[in-house]
Motif scaffolding. Structure first.
Motif, PDB file in Angstrom:
ATOM      1  N   ALA A  13     -10.405   2.283 -16.977  1.00  0.00           N
ATOM      2  CA  ALA A  13      -9.789   3.590 -16.720  1.00  0.00           C
ATOM      3  C   ALA A  13      -9.447   3.644 -15.243  1.00  0.00           C
ATOM      4  N   ALA A  14      -8.392   4.359 -14.902  1.00  0.00           N
ATOM      5  CA  ALA A  14      -7.975   4.420 -13.502  1.00  0.00           C
ATOM      6  C   ALA A  14      -7.172   5.684 -13.270  1.00  0.00           C
ATOM      7  N   ALA A  15      -7.136   6.101 -12.006  1.00  0.00           N
ATOM      8  CA  ALA A  15      -6.332   7.257 -11.601  1.00  0.00           C
ATOM      9  C   ALA A  15      -5.752   6.999 -10.228  1.00  0.00           C
ATOM     10  N   LEU A  16      -4.557   7.488 -10.021  1.00  0.00           N
ATOM     11  CA  LEU A  16      -3.887   7.450  -8.730  1.00  0.00           C
ATOM     12  C   LEU A  16      -3.571   8.881  -8.339  1.00  0.00           C
ATOM     13  N   VAL A  17      -3.976   9.283  -7.142  1.00  0.00           N
ATOM     14  CA  VAL A  17      -3.736  10.638  -6.648  1.00  0.00           C
ATOM     15  C   VAL A  17      -3.038  10.530  -5.298  1.00  0.00           C
ATOM     16  N   ALA A  18      -2.012  11.354  -5.085  1.00  0.00           N
ATOM     17  CA  ALA A  18      -1.212  11.266  -3.868  1.00  0.00           C
ATOM     18  C   ALA A  18      -0.829  12.660  -3.394  1.00  0.00           C
ATOM     19  N   SER A  19      -0.383  12.732  -2.138  1.00  0.00           N
ATOM     20  CA  SER A  19      -0.010  13.998  -1.524  1.00  0.00           C
ATOM     21  C   SER A  19       1.444  14.338  -1.832  1.00  0.00           C
ATOM     22  N   THR A  20       1.701  15.612  -2.143  1.00  0.00           N
ATOM     23  CA  THR A  20       3.076  16.047  -2.386  1.00  0.00           C
ATOM     24  C   THR A  20       3.888  16.124  -1.094  1.00  0.00           C
ATOM     25  N   HIS A  21       3.240  16.030   0.051  1.00  0.00           N
ATOM     26  CA  HIS A  21       3.986  15.976   1.306  1.00  0.00           C
ATOM     27  C   HIS A  21       4.797  14.685   1.399  1.00  0.00           C
ATOM     28  N   ARG A  22       4.355  13.648   0.679  1.00  0.00           N
ATOM     29  CA  ARG A  22       5.019  12.355   0.756  1.00  0.00           C
ATOM     30  C   ARG A  22       5.679  11.942  -0.552  1.00  0.00           C
ATOM     31  N   LEU A  28      -2.563  18.106 -15.277  1.00  0.00           N
ATOM     32  CA  LEU A  28      -2.033  19.210 -14.485  1.00  0.00           C
ATOM     33  C   LEU A  28      -2.776  19.222 -13.153  1.00  0.00           C
ATOM     34  N   TRP A  29      -2.064  18.868 -12.076  1.00  0.00           N
ATOM     35  CA  TRP A  29      -2.698  18.668 -10.771  1.00  0.00           C
ATOM     36  C   TRP A  29      -2.631  19.936  -9.924  1.00  0.00           C
ATOM     37  N   PRO A  30      -3.596  20.140  -9.038  1.00  0.00           N
ATOM     38  CA  PRO A  30      -3.570  21.319  -8.164  1.00  0.00           C
ATOM     39  C   PRO A  30      -2.448  21.228  -7.142  1.00  0.00           C
ATOM     40  N   GLN A  31      -2.110  22.340  -6.554  1.00  0.00           N
ATOM     41  CA  GLN A  31      -1.049  22.387  -5.552  1.00  0.00           C
ATOM     42  C   GLN A  31      -1.354  21.406  -4.423  1.00  0.00           C
ATOM     43  N   GLY A  32      -0.335  20.677  -4.040  1.00  0.00           N
ATOM     44  CA  GLY A  32      -0.480  19.709  -2.963  1.00  0.00           C
ATOM     45  C   GLY A  32      -0.760  18.297  -3.416  1.00  0.00           C
ATOM     46  N   LEU A  33      -1.030  18.115  -4.730  1.00  0.00           N
ATOM     47  CA  LEU A  33      -1.344  16.785  -5.242  1.00  0.00           C
ATOM     48  C   LEU A  33      -0.445  16.434  -6.427  1.00  0.00           C
ATOM     49  N   VAL A  34      -0.136  15.165  -6.526  1.00  0.00           N
ATOM     50  CA  VAL A  34       0.436  14.590  -7.741  1.00  0.00           C
ATOM     51  C   VAL A  34      -0.457  13.418  -8.121  1.00  0.00           C
ATOM     52  N   GLY A  35      -0.428  13.055  -9.388  1.00  0.00           N
ATOM     53  CA  GLY A  35      -1.290  11.960  -9.785  1.00  0.00           C
ATOM     54  C   GLY A  35      -0.959  11.457 -11.166  1.00  0.00           C
ATOM     55  N   SER A  36      -1.721  10.450 -11.570  1.00  0.00           N
ATOM     56  CA  SER A  36      -1.522   9.835 -12.872  1.00  0.00           C
ATOM     57  C   SER A  36      -2.832   9.198 -13.299  1.00  0.00           C
ATOM     58  N   ILE A  37      -3.096   9.235 -14.604  1.00  0.00           N
ATOM     59  CA  ILE A  37      -4.326   8.676 -15.174  1.00  0.00           C
ATOM     60  C   ILE A  37      -3.946   7.688 -16.261  1.00  0.00           C
ATOM     61  N   PRO A  74       0.832  -1.214   0.000  1.00  0.00           N
ATOM     62  CA  PRO A  74       0.000   0.000   0.000  1.00  0.00           C
ATOM     63  C   PRO A  74       0.864   1.261   0.000  1.00  0.00           C
ATOM     64  N   LEU A  75       0.351   2.313  -0.594  1.00  0.00           N
ATOM     65  CA  LEU A  75       1.017   3.614  -0.587  1.00  0.00           C
ATOM     66  C   LEU A  75       0.253   4.544   0.344  1.00  0.00           C
ATOM     67  N   PRO A  76       0.845   4.948   1.454  1.00  0.00           N
ATOM     68  CA  PRO A  76       0.146   5.881   2.344  1.00  0.00           C
ATOM     69  C   PRO A  76      -0.065   7.228   1.665  1.00  0.00           C
ATOM     70  N   ASP A  77      -1.116   7.919   2.057  1.00  0.00           N
ATOM     71  CA  ASP A  77      -1.449   9.231   1.501  1.00  0.00           C
ATOM     72  C   ASP A  77      -1.630   9.167  -0.011  1.00  0.00           C
ATOM     73  N   ALA A  78      -2.230   8.099  -0.467  1.00  0.00           N
ATOM     74  CA  ALA A  78      -2.525   7.939  -1.891  1.00  0.00           C
ATOM     75  C   ALA A  78      -3.822   7.159  -2.035  1.00  0.00           C
ATOM     76  N   HIS A  79      -4.579   7.475  -3.068  1.00  0.00           N
ATOM     77  CA  HIS A  79      -5.814   6.742  -3.364  1.00  0.00           C
ATOM     78  C   HIS A  79      -5.866   6.394  -4.842  1.00  0.00           C
ATOM     79  N   TRP A  80      -6.379   5.221  -5.098  1.00  0.00           N
ATOM     80  CA  TRP A  80      -6.489   4.691  -6.452  1.00  0.00           C
ATOM     81  C   TRP A  80      -7.948   4.349  -6.718  1.00  0.00           C
TER      82      TRP A  80
END
Length: 248
Positions: free
Chosen positions: A118-127, A102-111, A29-35
């Motif tokens: 179809a799928a997306a992964l979004v995670a926190s830039t703090h981690r 192009l992700w908002p501040q504080g987030l990174v992700g991939s589609i 699992p990846l903490p601070d991330a959702h798929w």
């Protein structure tokens, strides 16, 4: 984390979508991330429903074939729900000049999208500095062997030759997908394009579903040739899913 049922999603999905019902598919699992993954019907899902979900469709996509509009909408719906699960707010990425999300501040992700997935992964830039997600239908033996010279380095081709015939298509798919995920994670950071021969599988244990990749090309002082990067992959409903997460 279980996959979502349609009832779990705040905004009802358009006709032609149904949610996957499963758990986090990778071994670690990846903490601070959702798929979030969705199965969708390209023939039934219309990109015309994007506005009802607050999704701006760029003109290039508006003019594309219906199947391409369906892919775009399905991917953005996944990103919208994954960001809501992570932050409590539904964010929909824009499009950078490179055509990447192009992700908002504080987030990174991939589609990603492939076939009916179809799928997306979004995670926190703090981690995380960056993340990459890719889905691919598993190649047949014939297609894998045809594409292997383009995708695999000489070392990877030697690895391929040791495998039983029935595993070779999946191996080429795995390497292809991991390198796609690597590009999605690294390109926004390094700003340098690189290709299949510029990275290779360095460690691979099929029983762990985790791998280590090695850069064969220097992308920046932070990402020199020889840099090692961890990745994971799994199989789900006929698709190979890979993920690369770059810790901060």
């Amino acid at each position: 984390m279980p996959f979502l049922s349609i009832a779990d999603i705040v905004t009802p999905l358009p006709d032609g979508c149904r949610a996957l019902e499963d758990r986090w598919p990778w071994p670690k699992p990846l903490p601070d991330a959702h798929w979030v993954g969705l199965q969708f019907d390209r023939e039934r899902l219309s990109g015309d429903e994007a506005a009802a979900h607050g999704i701006d469709v760029p003109s290039a996509i508006q003019q594309a074939a219906p199947k391409r509009r369906a892919e775009f909408l399905a991917g953005r719906l996944c990103a919208q729900e994954a960001s809501r699960r992570l932050t409590g707010t539904s964010w929909i990425p824009g499009i950078a000049e490179s055509k990447a999300p192009l992700w908002p501040q504080g987030l990174v992700g991939s589609i990603t999208h492939s076939g009916s997935l179809a799928a997306a992964l979004v995670a926190s830039t703090h981690r995380y500095q960056g993340v990459g997600l890719d889905a691919e239908a598993v190649m047949s033996l014939q297609r894998g062997e045809r594409l292997a010279p383009q995708i695999l380095t000489p070392r990877e081709r030697n690895w391929l030759a040791t495998l039983p015939l029935e595993q070779r298509g999946a191996f080429v798919t795995q390497v292809f997908s991991l390198k796609e995920s690597l590009f999605k994670a690294l390109f926004p950071l390094a700003g340098v394009r690189f290709y299949f021969q510029d990275a290779e599988l360095d460690e691979w244990n099929p029983e762990s579903w985790q791998v280590r990749l090695r850069l064969l090309k220097a992308l920046s002082p932070t990402w020199p040739s020889g840099r090692h990067i961890q990745g994971q992959y799994t199989f789900l409903n006929g698709y190979l899913l890979s993920v690369i997460a770059l810790p901060r």
